[in-house]
Design a protein around this motif. Structure first.
Motif, PDB file in Angstrom:
ATOM      1  N   PHE A   1      11.954  67.563 -67.902  1.00 53.45           N
ATOM      2  CA  PHE A   1      11.520  68.524 -66.942  1.00 53.45           C
ATOM      3  C   PHE A   1      11.272  67.823 -65.500  1.00 53.45           C
ATOM      4  CE2 PHE A   1      10.148  71.332 -70.225  1.00 53.45           C
ATOM      5  CZ  PHE A   1      10.781  72.445 -70.048  1.00 53.45           C
ATOM      6  N   ASP A   2      10.925  66.616 -65.851  1.00 55.85           N
ATOM      7  CA  ASP A   2      10.688  65.714 -64.503  1.00 55.85           C
ATOM      8  C   ASP A   2      12.231  65.062 -64.178  1.00 55.85           C
ATOM      9  OD1 ASP A   2       8.149  65.638 -63.668  1.00 55.85           O
ATOM     10  OD2 ASP A   2       7.626  63.876 -65.294  1.00 55.85           O
ATOM     11  N   ASN A   3      13.107  64.934 -64.882  1.00 55.92           N
ATOM     12  CA  ASN A   3      14.536  64.609 -64.688  1.00 55.92           C
ATOM     13  C   ASN A   3      15.125  65.944 -64.010  1.00 55.92           C
ATOM     14  OD1 ASN A   3      14.167  62.063 -65.882  1.00 55.92           O
ATOM     15  ND2 ASN A   3      14.993  62.737 -67.786  1.00 55.92           N
ATOM     16  N   ALA A   4      14.856  66.967 -64.664  1.00 62.66           N
ATOM     17  CA  ALA A   4      15.648  68.282 -64.143  1.00 62.66           C
ATOM     18  C   ALA A   4      15.263  68.502 -62.599  1.00 62.66           C
ATOM     19  CB  ALA A   4      15.292  69.406 -64.896  1.00 62.66           C
ATOM     20  N   LYS A   5      13.924  68.378 -62.386  1.00 62.69           N
ATOM     21  CA  LYS A   5      13.471  68.658 -61.051  1.00 62.69           C
ATOM     22  C   LYS A   5      13.987  67.516 -60.030  1.00 62.69           C
ATOM     23  CE  LYS A   5       9.209  68.284 -62.229  1.00 62.69           C
ATOM     24  NZ  LYS A   5       7.755  68.171 -61.768  1.00 62.69           N
ATOM     25  N   TYR A   6      14.100  66.338 -60.374  1.00 66.13           N
ATOM     26  CA  TYR A   6      14.773  65.204 -59.565  1.00 66.13           C
ATOM     27  C   TYR A   6      16.142  65.605 -59.271  1.00 66.13           C
ATOM     28  CZ  TYR A   6      16.942  61.154 -57.914  1.00 66.13           C
ATOM     29  OH  TYR A   6      17.654  59.995 -57.209  1.00 66.13           O
TER      30      TYR A   6
END
Length: 387
Positions: free
Chosen positions: A43-48
Motif C-alpha cells: 500500500f505504501d508503494n501504491a500510494k507513492y
C-alpha cells in the motif's frame, strides 16, 4: 500486489487486517507505526507511485496541447490514478465510526489541512501570479484541495454505507443522478464528490483477499498489454473525446452532451478505471523498495506539489518551445516526479507537520479512560484477526 522479481509461489503472504483510518489512508496523514504493528509495503508503494502520477499529470497540463501522444497518455493516467487513491482510501476507512478519537482524527487530518491549503493556494496565486482579485472561499475547492473535501464527506458517511444492504448500487445511482444535475453547482465540488463516490464505496466493500486476486503472475503479465492497448486507445480518442469526462466535475449538459450520456459515462468510466486500476495494482511491487517509506508522506507530496507546478506555470517556465517537444516533455515528467518525491521525505514532513498533521489536543475534550481502553482493546483484537 507482488514482488515483480519473484516467481509464483514465492514470498506469498496474506495482507494484514485493515488498519484504522488514522494509520493507512493513502492520501492522508500517516503517523509512526505502532509497536508490534508493521505497515504493508504494497500500500505504501501504491500510494507513492500514484502520487507521482498525480504530479506528472499536473505537470503535463500546460504541455499536452501540442502533442497528441501526450494527450493520450494524460487520458490514461487520469483514468486510474485518482480511482486507485480513492479505492485504497475506502478500503482503509472500513473501520471508521463515530468514536471520538476517529472524529478528532478526521478533523485534524482532513478538515484542518483543507482549510489551511484552501486558504494558502488562492493567496499564493494572488501574490505570485499578481492576481489581486483572487478570492478565498472555503466552499469552492481550489485546484487539488477538492480531494480533502471529498474525503471528509465520504468518510463521514461511512457508517451509512456500512449499514445499508446494497451500498455500491446506491452509490452508482447517486453518481448517475449527479451527472444529469447541472444545478448542483460548484459548492464543495459536489459533482466530483458524488461522481467519484462509487470508487470509495467499492473500497469499503473490498476485503484483503480481493487485492490478492491481482497477485497472480497471469494478471501481472496481462497488465502490460492492457496498458499498451489503453495508450493506443487514448491516442485514438484524443480528437474524439472530451478529456473533461475524466475529471468528474461536470454534468453531461455542462459538457454539451444529452442528459442520458451522463449515466452511461458513469458506467463506462468506472469499468475502464477499474480495469486500469487493477492493472496498476498488479504492477505495484509487494516487497520493500527504496520508495516504500515515502508512501507514508503522500499527503505532503499531494498538497505541496501544487505550489511547485503552479509557480512554474505562473512564471512562464513551461512556455519555452523546447519543453513542448518530446525531450522537454520527458524532462518535465522527470522533474515533476523528483519534486513530489522530495516533498514526501521526512525532512519535509517535519517542517510542514504543524499544518498537515497537527495534534491540537488542546482543542478537544479529554476522552474517558474507559472509552480509550475499550477502543484500544478493539484495535488490538482486530490486529490479531487472520486474513
Amino acid at each position: 500486489m507482488f514482488d515483480a522479481a519473484s516467481s509464483p509461489g514465492q514470498n506469498r503472504r496474506s495482507l494484514p487486517p485493515a488498519q484504522s483510518p488514522r494509520d493507512a489512508v493513502p492520501d492522508a496523514r500517516t503517523p509512526q507505526a505502532r509497536p508490534g504493528k508493521q505497515r504493508d509495503a504494497f500500500f505504501d508503494n501504491a500510494k507513492y507511485l500514484a502520487i507521482v502520477l498525480v504530479a506528472v499529470g499536473h505537470a503535463w497540463e500546460p504541455l499536452k496541447g501540442d502533442s497528441r501522444v501526450l494527450q493520450g497518455a494524460y487520458m490514461v493516467v487520469y483514468a486510474f490514478h485518482m480511482p486507485a487513491f480513492i479505492i485504497i482510501s475506502g478500503f482503509f476507512s472500513r473501520s471508521f465510526d463515530m468514536r471520538p478519537d476517529r472524529l478528532k482524527r478526521l478533523l485534524t487530518g482532513v478538515a484542518l489541512p483543507y482549510i489551511v491549503f484552501e486558504t494558502a493556494y488562492p493567496l499564493f496565486k494572488r501574490y505570485v501570479d499578481h492576481s489581486p482579485d483572487q478570492e478565498i472561499s472555503l466552499l469552492d475547492p481550489w485546484y487539488l484541495t477538492w480531494f480533502l473535501c471529498a474525503l471528509f464527506i465520504w468518510r463521514l458517511t461511512t457508517p451509512i454505507w456500512k449499514a445499508i444492504r446494497l451500498p455500491l448500487p446506491v452509490a452508482f445511482a447517486i453518481a448517475m443522478l449527479a451527472t444529469v444535475s447541472p444545478s448542483i453547482g460548484d459548492d464543495l465540488d459536489l459533482q466530483r464528490v458524488l461522481q467519484f463516490l462509487p470508487y470509495f464505496v467499492l473500497g469499503l466493500c473490498m476485503k484483503p483477499e480481493h487485492f490478492q486476486l491481482v497477485r497472480r503472475r497471469s494478471v501481472r503479465i496481462a497488465a502490460v498489454p492492457v496498458f499498451a492497448a489503453a495508450l493506443a486507445f487514448g491516442w485514438w480518442a484524443v480528437p474524439r473525446m472530451n478529456a473533461a469526462w475524466f475529471y468528474h466535475r461536470d454534468s453531461a449538459q455542462e459538457l454539451g452532451m444529452p442528459w442520458w450520456y451522463g449515466p452511461l459515462m458513469v458506467l463506462a468510466m468506472f469499468g475502464c478505471s477499474l480495469l486500469l486500476t487493477a492493472c496498476f495494482f498488479a504492477l505495484v511491487p509487494r516487497r520493500k523498495t527504496w520508495f516504500t517509506a515515502l508512501g507514508a508522506g503522500t499527503l505532503y507530496g499531494y498538497l505541496l506539489h501544487g505550489f511547485v507546478v503552479k509557480f512554474a506555470d505562473y512564471q512562464g517556465w513551461l512556455d519555452h518551445g523546447w519543453l513542448h517537444r518530446p525531450v522537454g516533455e520527458v524532462l518535465v515528467s522527470v522533474l515533476a516526479g523528483g519534486a513530489v518525491t522530495l516533498l514526501c521525505t521526512r525532512p519535509v514532513q517535519r517542517v510542514f507537520r504543524c499544518v498537515v498533521e497537527p495534534r491540537m489536543d488542546w482543542a478537544f475534550r479529554a476522552e474517558p479512560v474507559s472509552a480509550t481502553r475499550e477502543g484500544g482493546a478493539r484495535e488490538r483484537g482486530r490486529d490479531k484477526v487472520p486474513v
